[in-house]
Design a protein around this motif. Sequence first.
Motif, PDB file in Angstrom:
ATOM      1  N   LEU A   1       0.813  -1.225   0.000  1.00 46.39           N
ATOM      2  CA  LEU A   1       0.000   0.000   0.000  1.00 46.39           C
ATOM      3  C   LEU A   1       0.847   1.275   0.000  1.00 46.39           C
ATOM      4  O   LEU A   1       0.338   2.364   0.274  1.00 46.39           O
ATOM      5  CB  LEU A   1      -0.949   0.003   1.206  1.00 46.39           C
ATOM      6  CG  LEU A   1      -2.054  -1.047   1.143  1.00 46.39           C
ATOM      7  CD1 LEU A   1      -2.946  -0.977   2.382  1.00 46.39           C
ATOM      8  CD2 LEU A   1      -2.911  -0.887  -0.117  1.00 46.39           C
ATOM      9  N   ALA A   2       2.116   1.139  -0.321  1.00 43.73           N
ATOM     10  CA  ALA A   2       2.979   2.337  -0.326  1.00 43.73           C
ATOM     11  C   ALA A   2       2.477   3.344  -1.352  1.00 43.73           C
ATOM     12  O   ALA A   2       2.083   2.978  -2.465  1.00 43.73           O
ATOM     13  CB  ALA A   2       4.410   1.931  -0.661  1.00 43.73           C
ATOM     14  N   CYS A   3       2.502   4.603  -0.968  1.00 44.89           N
ATOM     15  CA  CYS A   3       2.089   5.667  -1.905  1.00 44.89           C
ATOM     16  C   CYS A   3       2.957   5.595  -3.171  1.00 44.89           C
ATOM     17  O   CYS A   3       4.192   5.619  -3.081  1.00 44.89           O
ATOM     18  CB  CYS A   3       2.275   7.014  -1.220  1.00 44.89           C
ATOM     19  SG  CYS A   3       2.219   8.401  -2.364  1.00 44.89           S
ATOM     20  N   PRO A   4       2.345   5.506  -4.353  1.00 47.55           N
ATOM     21  CA  PRO A   4       3.136   5.395  -5.588  1.00 47.55           C
ATOM     22  C   PRO A   4       4.105   6.552  -5.790  1.00 47.55           C
ATOM     23  O   PRO A   4       5.183   6.373  -6.366  1.00 47.55           O
ATOM     24  CB  PRO A   4       2.065   5.388  -6.690  1.00 47.55           C
ATOM     25  CG  PRO A   4       0.814   4.892  -6.014  1.00 47.55           C
ATOM     26  CD  PRO A   4       0.886   5.380  -4.601  1.00 47.55           C
ATOM     27  N   PHE A   5       3.753   7.742  -5.304  1.00 41.74           N
ATOM     28  CA  PHE A   5       4.679   8.875  -5.450  1.00 41.74           C
ATOM     29  C   PHE A   5       5.981   8.598  -4.696  1.00 41.74           C
ATOM     30  O   PHE A   5       7.049   9.043  -5.109  1.00 41.74           O
ATOM     31  CB  PHE A   5       4.042  10.173  -4.926  1.00 41.74           C
ATOM     32  CG  PHE A   5       3.028  10.773  -5.878  1.00 41.74           C
ATOM     33  CD1 PHE A   5       3.395  11.736  -6.807  1.00 41.74           C
ATOM     34  CD2 PHE A   5       1.704  10.365  -5.840  1.00 41.74           C
ATOM     35  CE1 PHE A   5       2.477  12.286  -7.683  1.00 41.74           C
ATOM     36  CE2 PHE A   5       0.774  10.913  -6.710  1.00 41.74           C
ATOM     37  CZ  PHE A   5       1.149  11.870  -7.637  1.00 41.74           C
ATOM     38  N   ASN A   6       5.889   7.869  -3.553  1.00 44.29           N
ATOM     39  CA  ASN A   6       7.102   7.565  -2.779  1.00 44.29           C
ATOM     40  C   ASN A   6       8.034   6.632  -3.557  1.00 44.29           C
ATOM     41  O   ASN A   6       9.248   6.798  -3.532  1.00 44.29           O
ATOM     42  CB  ASN A   6       6.723   6.910  -1.449  1.00 44.29           C
ATOM     43  CG  ASN A   6       5.995   7.878  -0.538  1.00 44.29           C
ATOM     44  OD1 ASN A   6       6.024   9.076  -0.767  1.00 44.29           O
ATOM     45  ND2 ASN A   6       5.319   7.345   0.476  1.00 44.29           N
ATOM     46  N   LEU A   7       7.436   5.675  -4.266  1.00 40.63           N
ATOM     47  CA  LEU A   7       8.252   4.742  -5.049  1.00 40.63           C
ATOM     48  C   LEU A   7       8.825   5.437  -6.285  1.00 40.63           C
ATOM     49  O   LEU A   7      10.012   5.348  -6.591  1.00 40.63           O
ATOM     50  CB  LEU A   7       7.397   3.550  -5.499  1.00 40.63           C
ATOM     51  CG  LEU A   7       6.715   2.731  -4.398  1.00 40.63           C
ATOM     52  CD1 LEU A   7       5.707   1.758  -5.001  1.00 40.63           C
ATOM     53  CD2 LEU A   7       7.773   1.969  -3.584  1.00 40.63           C
ATOM     54  N   LEU A   8       7.940   6.141  -6.979  1.00 43.81           N
ATOM     55  CA  LEU A   8       8.345   6.718  -8.267  1.00 43.81           C
ATOM     56  C   LEU A   8       9.344   7.863  -8.094  1.00 43.81           C
ATOM     57  O   LEU A   8      10.162   8.122  -8.973  1.00 43.81           O
ATOM     58  CB  LEU A   8       7.115   7.224  -9.032  1.00 43.81           C
ATOM     59  CG  LEU A   8       6.104   6.144  -9.451  1.00 43.81           C
ATOM     60  CD1 LEU A   8       4.961   6.771 -10.240  1.00 43.81           C
ATOM     61  CD2 LEU A   8       6.774   5.045 -10.284  1.00 43.81           C
ATOM     62  N   TYR A   9       9.264   8.533  -6.957  1.00 43.17           N
ATOM     63  CA  TYR A   9      10.184   9.645  -6.705  1.00 43.17           C
ATOM     64  C   TYR A   9      11.631   9.151  -6.773  1.00 43.17           C
ATOM     65  O   TYR A   9      12.473   9.707  -7.483  1.00 43.17           O
ATOM     66  CB  TYR A   9       9.878  10.237  -5.326  1.00 43.17           C
ATOM     67  CG  TYR A   9      10.826  11.319  -4.901  1.00 43.17           C
ATOM     68  CD1 TYR A   9      10.820  12.556  -5.537  1.00 43.17           C
ATOM     69  CD2 TYR A   9      11.726  11.111  -3.853  1.00 43.17           C
ATOM     70  CE1 TYR A   9      11.697  13.561  -5.139  1.00 43.17           C
ATOM     71  CE2 TYR A   9      12.592  12.113  -3.452  1.00 43.17           C
ATOM     72  CZ  TYR A   9      12.580  13.334  -4.097  1.00 43.17           C
ATOM     73  OH  TYR A   9      13.445  14.324  -3.704  1.00 43.17           O
ATOM     74  N   TRP A  10      11.904   8.064  -6.033  1.00 45.19           N
ATOM     75  CA  TRP A  10      13.273   7.544  -6.038  1.00 45.19           C
ATOM     76  C   TRP A  10      13.630   6.954  -7.396  1.00 45.19           C
ATOM     77  O   TRP A  10      14.740   7.122  -7.899  1.00 45.19           O
ATOM     78  CB  TRP A  10      13.452   6.502  -4.932  1.00 45.19           C
ATOM     79  CG  TRP A  10      13.430   7.126  -3.573  1.00 45.19           C
ATOM     80  CD1 TRP A  10      12.529   6.896  -2.581  1.00 45.19           C
ATOM     81  CD2 TRP A  10      14.354   8.107  -3.057  1.00 45.19           C
ATOM     82  NE1 TRP A  10      12.815   7.664  -1.485  1.00 45.19           N
ATOM     83  CE2 TRP A  10      13.941   8.424  -1.746  1.00 45.19           C
ATOM     84  CE3 TRP A  10      15.485   8.757  -3.568  1.00 45.19           C
ATOM     85  CZ2 TRP A  10      14.607   9.344  -0.936  1.00 45.19           C
ATOM     86  CZ3 TRP A  10      16.152   9.675  -2.768  1.00 45.19           C
ATOM     87  CH2 TRP A  10      15.714   9.955  -1.475  1.00 45.19           C
ATOM     88  N   ASP A  11      12.663   6.270  -7.995  1.00 51.11           N
ATOM     89  CA  ASP A  11      12.908   5.668  -9.309  1.00 51.11           C
ATOM     90  C   ASP A  11      13.324   6.758 -10.308  1.00 51.11           C
ATOM     91  O   ASP A  11      14.261   6.590 -11.094  1.00 51.11           O
ATOM     92  CB  ASP A  11      11.625   4.962  -9.772  1.00 51.11           C
ATOM     93  CG  ASP A  11      11.864   4.127 -10.999  1.00 51.11           C
ATOM     94  OD1 ASP A  11      12.634   3.150 -10.896  1.00 51.11           O
ATOM     95  OD2 ASP A  11      11.307   4.456 -12.068  1.00 51.11           O
ATOM     96  N   PHE A  12      12.639   7.886 -10.242  1.00 53.49           N
ATOM     97  CA  PHE A  12      12.953   9.015 -11.138  1.00 53.49           C
ATOM     98  C   PHE A  12      14.373   9.526 -10.879  1.00 53.49           C
ATOM     99  O   PHE A  12      15.167   9.713 -11.803  1.00 53.49           O
ATOM    100  CB  PHE A  12      11.924  10.133 -10.917  1.00 53.49           C
ATOM    101  CG  PHE A  12      12.257  11.418 -11.607  1.00 53.49           C
ATOM    102  CD1 PHE A  12      11.982  11.595 -12.961  1.00 53.49           C
ATOM    103  CD2 PHE A  12      12.859  12.470 -10.923  1.00 53.49           C
ATOM    104  CE1 PHE A  12      12.304  12.788 -13.612  1.00 53.49           C
ATOM    105  CE2 PHE A  12      13.184  13.658 -11.558  1.00 53.49           C
ATOM    106  CZ  PHE A  12      12.896  13.821 -12.907  1.00 53.49           C
ATOM    107  N   LEU A  13      14.673   9.749  -9.584  1.00 55.04           N
ATOM    108  CA  LEU A  13      16.004  10.307  -9.270  1.00 55.04           C
ATOM    109  C   LEU A  13      17.120   9.357  -9.703  1.00 55.04           C
ATOM    110  O   LEU A  13      18.156   9.791 -10.225  1.00 55.04           O
ATOM    111  CB  LEU A  13      16.113  10.591  -7.768  1.00 55.04           C
ATOM    112  CG  LEU A  13      15.313  11.789  -7.255  1.00 55.04           C
ATOM    113  CD1 LEU A  13      15.577  11.998  -5.772  1.00 55.04           C
ATOM    114  CD2 LEU A  13      15.668  13.063  -8.010  1.00 55.04           C
TER     115      LEU A  13
END
Length: 508
Positions: free
Chosen positions: A448-460
């Motif tokens: 249930l992790a917020c997708p923005f939390n995952l994608l933020y690091w993936d982007f960086l």
Amino acid sequence: MTRLVLILGDQLSHEGAALRAADPSRDVIVMAEVMAEATYVRHHPQKIVLFLSAMRHFAAELRAKGYRVAYSMLDDPDNSQSIAGELLRRAEEFGAQEVLAMRPGDWRLIAELDAVPLSLTQLSDDRFFCSDAAFAAWAKGRKQLRMEWFYHEMRRKTGLLMDGDQPAGGQWNFDHDNRKPAKPDLFRPRPPRFAPDTVTQEVLRVVAARFGDHFGRITPFVWATTRDEALAALAHFMTHSLPHFGDEQDAMLQGDPTLSHSLLSPYLNIGLLNPAEVCARAEAEWRAGRAPLNAVEGFIRQILGWREFVRGIHALEGPDYTARNALGATRSLPPLYWGAKTDMACLSHAVGQTRDLAYAHHIQRLMVTGNFALLAGIDPAQVHDWYLSVYIDAIEWVEAPNAIGMSQFADGGVVGSKPYAASGAYIDRMSDYCASCRYRVKDKTGALACPFNLLYWDFLIRHRERFEGNPRMAQMYRTWDKMDGERRATTLTEAAGFLARLDRGETV
Ligand SMILES: Cc1cc2nc3c(=O)[nH]c(=O)nc-3n(C[C@H](O)[C@H](O)[C@H](O)COP(=O)(O)OP(=O)(O)OC[C@H]3O[C@@H](n4cnc5c(N)ncnc54)[C@H](O)[C@@H]3O)c2cc1C
Ligand code: SF4
């Protein structure tokens, strides 16, 4: 000899350069509702209603002032359905060889006018504080173009919020007093609603019949369509919302889509209001002690700073700007942008409100829909098309630098020095969206992790080479490097899983 004076749908100002130069005794004003303009993207129906209704009202005002107006309705059988076609048709009808026009706000139309086989003069659009030439002179020789420096220059040039040669209140920018979260408030003033008159009602019928399948609700339609109504909207904002503008500028609330924003952008962009009168009114509110400086400075900066800055960037960067893709993003725009179900409450609210109102405020556009597209690596051309379609105020000169530049960093850093990328924590701080979301904003990994939390690091991490040398981003890379190795691996695996589900068209 008769001369044609072209007035486009976003040039509805009685003080526009072409109209000022027009001679009512010999010139014919040409205004045209054409399918080419109504369909170059699938505009939100309310946007088409605004343009057509405001054009019809404006034509009536011109006729009342004694101008001869050749007005083409969308349903006219002789309508060639393009601006160039209508100019040629009217040239033949009135025996005219010469056309006077004000330079359009998108490169597509500038090229179309350039190609018209008539003697056509494009006057520069002088409804701005800063001309294209003055912006180019300011930009010349600078390594980086930054809005803040440009804004200081514009304050000095216009004298707005200046005390002698010093900024009013002793500083240029009061943002440290702004950007607070907001609480629901039943008594917060609502923007005015204008009941459609008979002209708008007729336009509503035409648009429903022809463009009813475009994304967006056509009613209730409550926007101003005349200068008098736009002035009433301006007065309402100045009295009721401007005093709170700064504090609530970046906040987002589910039950309050407009907060203390002005909703004046469509009127400014189509010419019903002039930026100079809007800024002067705001300054007068502060000088009279009716609005605080942090609010008035914040508001004036949006218009005198950002709006003029993006105008200059659009002119300077040229027609290829909308095709830029500095980060090589290729993912297709997911259906959730067109209203398909999503479990992400923030996106669901921002898109739902866009569908209903043709409006979302700046932070919703930048930090919710824009941020998600940036983090997910969505093709900036598709993102640009979306913003150009769905917002009532969208015209290429202002939309493209905001979408391509500010929100997607697809221009490689022309508009902003770093990408506006943020994790769920930012959205949680500035909104009440997360409380009702299926995802958990505090969860960094897990089902249930917020997708923005995952994608933020993936982007960086995807763009580490480009961004880790940026002093404003170095700290984030240090944080990542200090993170536990297992958590880093899980974050990237889960981000990849989320993006794969997005690509498969699953509800995310
Ligand atoms: C991805 C993205 C796309 C955008 N597309 C458009 C667009 O198509 N048309 C448009 O007018 N604005 C656009 N903006 C800028 C901004 O979001 C809107 O101007 C603003 O939300 C309009 O609502 P408002 O009138 O209530 O603004 P307020 O918050 O009341 O601000 C006052 C005025 O300042 C001006 N302004 C504020 N921010 C900007 C900005 N970044 N650039 C230019 N002018 C600004 C507008 O004229 C606005 O009416 C976009 C921003 C982003 C991030
Ligand atoms: S938890 Fe994440 S996805 Fe849900 S509303 Fe908050 S920021 Fe958006």
